[in-house]
Design a protein around this motif. Sequence first.
Motif, mmCIF file in Angstrom:
data_model
loop_
_atom_site.group_PDB
_atom_site.id
_atom_site.type_symbol
_atom_site.label_atom_id
_atom_site.label_comp_id
_atom_site.label_asym_id
_atom_site.label_seq_id
_atom_site.Cartn_x
_atom_site.Cartn_y
_atom_site.Cartn_z
ATOM 1 N N THR A 50 -1.014 -51.709 -7.474
ATOM 2 C CA THR A 50 -1.592 -52.760 -8.308
ATOM 3 C C THR A 50 -1.745 -52.395 -9.776
ATOM 4 O O THR A 50 -1.971 -53.290 -10.603
ATOM 5 N N GLN A 51 -1.662 -51.134 -10.128
ATOM 6 C CA GLN A 51 -1.854 -50.700 -11.512
ATOM 7 C C GLN A 51 -0.767 -49.722 -11.907
ATOM 8 O O GLN A 51 -0.245 -48.993 -11.062
ATOM 9 N N THR A 52 -0.472 -49.662 -13.198
ATOM 10 C CA THR A 52 0.555 -48.730 -13.673
ATOM 11 C C THR A 52 0.140 -47.277 -13.480
ATOM 12 O O THR A 52 0.989 -46.395 -13.433
ATOM 13 N N ASP A 53 -1.154 -47.031 -13.357
ATOM 14 C CA ASP A 53 -1.645 -45.662 -13.154
ATOM 15 C C ASP A 53 -2.216 -45.454 -11.754
ATOM 16 O O ASP A 53 -3.018 -44.564 -11.525
ATOM 17 N N GLY A 54 -1.787 -46.269 -10.821
ATOM 18 C CA GLY A 54 -2.234 -46.108 -9.434
ATOM 19 C C GLY A 54 -2.854 -47.383 -8.901
ATOM 20 O O GLY A 54 -2.163 -48.318 -8.542
ATOM 21 N N GLY A 55 -4.175 -47.391 -8.865
ATOM 22 C CA GLY A 55 -4.865 -48.558 -8.315
ATOM 23 C C GLY A 55 -4.808 -48.543 -6.801
ATOM 24 O O GLY A 55 -5.020 -47.514 -6.163
ATOM 25 N N TYR A 56 -4.465 -49.693 -6.238
ATOM 26 C CA TYR A 56 -4.446 -49.863 -4.786
ATOM 27 C C TYR A 56 -3.048 -50.230 -4.325
ATOM 28 O O TYR A 56 -2.216 -50.676 -5.112
ATOM 29 N N LEU A 57 -2.810 -50.058 -3.050
ATOM 30 C CA LEU A 57 -1.542 -50.477 -2.464
ATOM 31 C C LEU A 57 -1.526 -51.998 -2.313
ATOM 32 O O LEU A 57 -2.529 -52.600 -1.925
ATOM 33 N N THR A 58 -0.396 -52.593 -2.610
ATOM 34 C CA THR A 58 -0.188 -54.001 -2.278
ATOM 35 C C THR A 58 0.149 -54.052 -0.779
ATOM 36 O O THR A 58 0.367 -52.993 -0.157
ATOM 37 N N PRO A 59 0.215 -55.223 -0.174
ATOM 38 C CA PRO A 59 0.628 -55.270 1.238
ATOM 39 C C PRO A 59 1.983 -54.586 1.479
ATOM 40 O O PRO A 59 2.143 -53.829 2.437
ATOM 41 N N LEU A 60 2.953 -54.838 0.601
ATOM 42 C CA LEU A 60 4.250 -54.169 0.733
ATOM 43 C C LEU A 60 4.105 -52.670 0.532
ATOM 44 O O LEU A 60 4.728 -51.866 1.231
ATOM 45 N N GLY A 61 3.273 -52.276 -0.418
ATOM 46 C CA GLY A 61 3.025 -50.862 -0.667
ATOM 47 C C GLY A 61 2.380 -50.178 0.527
ATOM 48 O O GLY A 61 2.691 -49.024 0.841
ATOM 49 N N HIS A 62 1.477 -50.894 1.195
ATOM 50 C CA HIS A 62 0.847 -50.329 2.392
ATOM 51 C C HIS A 62 1.901 -50.062 3.465
ATOM 52 O O HIS A 62 1.895 -49.003 4.101
ATOM 53 N N ASP A 63 2.801 -51.016 3.655
ATOM 54 C CA ASP A 63 3.890 -50.814 4.624
ATOM 55 C C ASP A 63 4.740 -49.611 4.241
ATOM 56 O O ASP A 63 5.079 -48.775 5.085
ATOM 57 N N ALA A 64 5.088 -49.509 2.961
ATOM 58 C CA ALA A 64 5.915 -48.394 2.499
ATOM 59 C C ALA A 64 5.195 -47.063 2.679
ATOM 60 O O ALA A 64 5.794 -46.077 3.135
ATOM 61 N N ALA A 65 3.917 -47.012 2.323
ATOM 62 C CA ALA A 65 3.142 -45.779 2.468
ATOM 63 C C ALA A 65 3.015 -45.387 3.939
ATOM 64 O O ALA A 65 3.102 -44.207 4.289
ATOM 65 N N GLU A 66 2.824 -46.379 4.791
ATOM 66 C CA GLU A 66 2.712 -46.100 6.227
ATOM 67 C C GLU A 66 4.013 -45.489 6.753
ATOM 68 O O GLU A 66 3.992 -44.483 7.470
ATOM 69 N N HIS A 67 5.134 -46.060 6.372
ATOM 70 C CA HIS A 67 6.427 -45.527 6.815
ATOM 71 C C HIS A 67 6.667 -44.130 6.234
ATOM 72 O O HIS A 67 7.147 -43.238 6.939
ATOM 73 N N SER A 68 6.335 -43.956 4.979
ATOM 74 C CA SER A 68 6.529 -42.662 4.330
ATOM 75 C C SER A 68 5.690 -41.581 5.003
ATOM 76 O O SER A 68 6.174 -40.475 5.276
ATOM 77 N N GLN A 69 4.440 -41.890 5.262
ATOM 78 C CA GLN A 69 3.554 -40.903 5.874
ATOM 79 C C GLN A 69 3.948 -40.617 7.321
ATOM 80 O O GLN A 69 3.870 -39.478 7.779
ATOM 81 N N THR A 70 4.429 -41.638 8.022
ATOM 82 C CA THR A 70 4.910 -41.432 9.389
ATOM 83 C C THR A 70 6.148 -40.540 9.392
ATOM 84 O O THR A 70 6.262 -39.610 10.195
ATOM 85 N N LEU A 71 7.078 -40.815 8.498
ATOM 86 C CA LEU A 71 8.283 -40.000 8.402
ATOM 87 C C LEU A 71 7.940 -38.553 8.096
ATOM 88 O O LEU A 71 8.484 -37.631 8.711
ATOM 89 N N LEU A 72 7.024 -38.332 7.179
ATOM 90 C CA LEU A 72 6.617 -36.967 6.839
ATOM 91 C C LEU A 72 6.022 -36.255 8.051
ATOM 92 O O LEU A 72 6.328 -35.090 8.308
ATOM 93 N N THR A 73 5.216 -36.961 8.820
ATOM 94 C CA THR A 73 4.640 -36.380 10.040
ATOM 95 C C THR A 73 5.737 -36.010 11.033
ATOM 96 O O THR A 73 5.739 -34.926 11.604
ATOM 97 N N ILE A 74 6.687 -36.903 11.232
ATOM 98 C CA ILE A 74 7.790 -36.650 12.162
ATOM 99 C C ILE A 74 8.597 -35.433 11.724
ATOM 100 O O ILE A 74 8.904 -34.546 12.515
ATOM 101 N N LEU A 75 8.939 -35.379 10.444
ATOM 102 C CA LEU A 75 9.774 -34.285 9.950
ATOM 103 C C LEU A 75 9.048 -32.945 9.942
ATOM 104 O O LEU A 75 9.687 -31.891 10.004
ATOM 105 N N ASN A 76 7.723 -32.981 9.871
ATOM 106 C CA ASN A 76 6.955 -31.741 9.877
ATOM 107 C C ASN A 76 6.556 -31.284 11.269
ATOM 108 O O ASN A 76 5.950 -30.239 11.426
ATOM 109 N N THR A 77 6.883 -32.064 12.301
ATOM 110 C CA THR A 77 6.588 -31.685 13.681
ATOM 111 C C THR A 77 7.686 -30.756 14.175
ATOM 112 O O THR A 77 8.851 -31.100 14.137
ATOM 113 N N GLU A 78 7.294 -29.578 14.642
ATOM 114 C CA GLU A 78 8.277 -28.561 15.024
ATOM 115 C C GLU A 78 8.610 -28.525 16.504
ATOM 116 O O GLU A 78 9.675 -28.074 16.877
ATOM 117 N N ASN A 79 7.730 -28.976 17.358
ATOM 118 C CA ASN A 79 7.929 -28.834 18.800
ATOM 119 C C ASN A 79 8.466 -30.107 19.429
ATOM 120 O O ASN A 79 7.820 -30.733 20.248
#
Length: 84
Positions: A50-79
Motif C-alpha cells: 500500500t505504500q512506496t516504503d512498505g505499508g501493508y499488503l494488498t489482497p494480491l500482495g497477501h496472496d503473493a507473500a503467502e506463496h513466497s513464504q510457502t515456497l521458501l519453507t518447501i525449499l528449506n525443508t531437507e527431509n
Amino acid sequence: MPYNDNIVQELNVLNLFSLNSTQEGIKVHSSAKPEVIAATQRLYDKGLITQTDGGYLTPLGHDAAEHSQTLLTILNTENRQPIS
C-alpha cells in the motif's frame, strides 16, 4: 523464466510481512540498502503493497507473500522423500 536479482529482492521483501494479521505492516527506512528500497517501490508499483516504503499488503500482495513464504519453507525443508 528464471528468477533475476530484482525478483529475488522483491521476494525477500514479501517475506518480511507477517501473514498472521492484516494489521501488521513494514516500514523500509531511507537508510535501508538501495536494492531493498527499489524492491519495495516495485512491489508498490505492482499493486502488492500500500505504500512506496512498505505499508501493508494488498489482497494480491497477501496472496503473493503467502506463496513466497510457502515456497521458501518447501525449499528449506531437507527431509523429503525422493520421487520414485
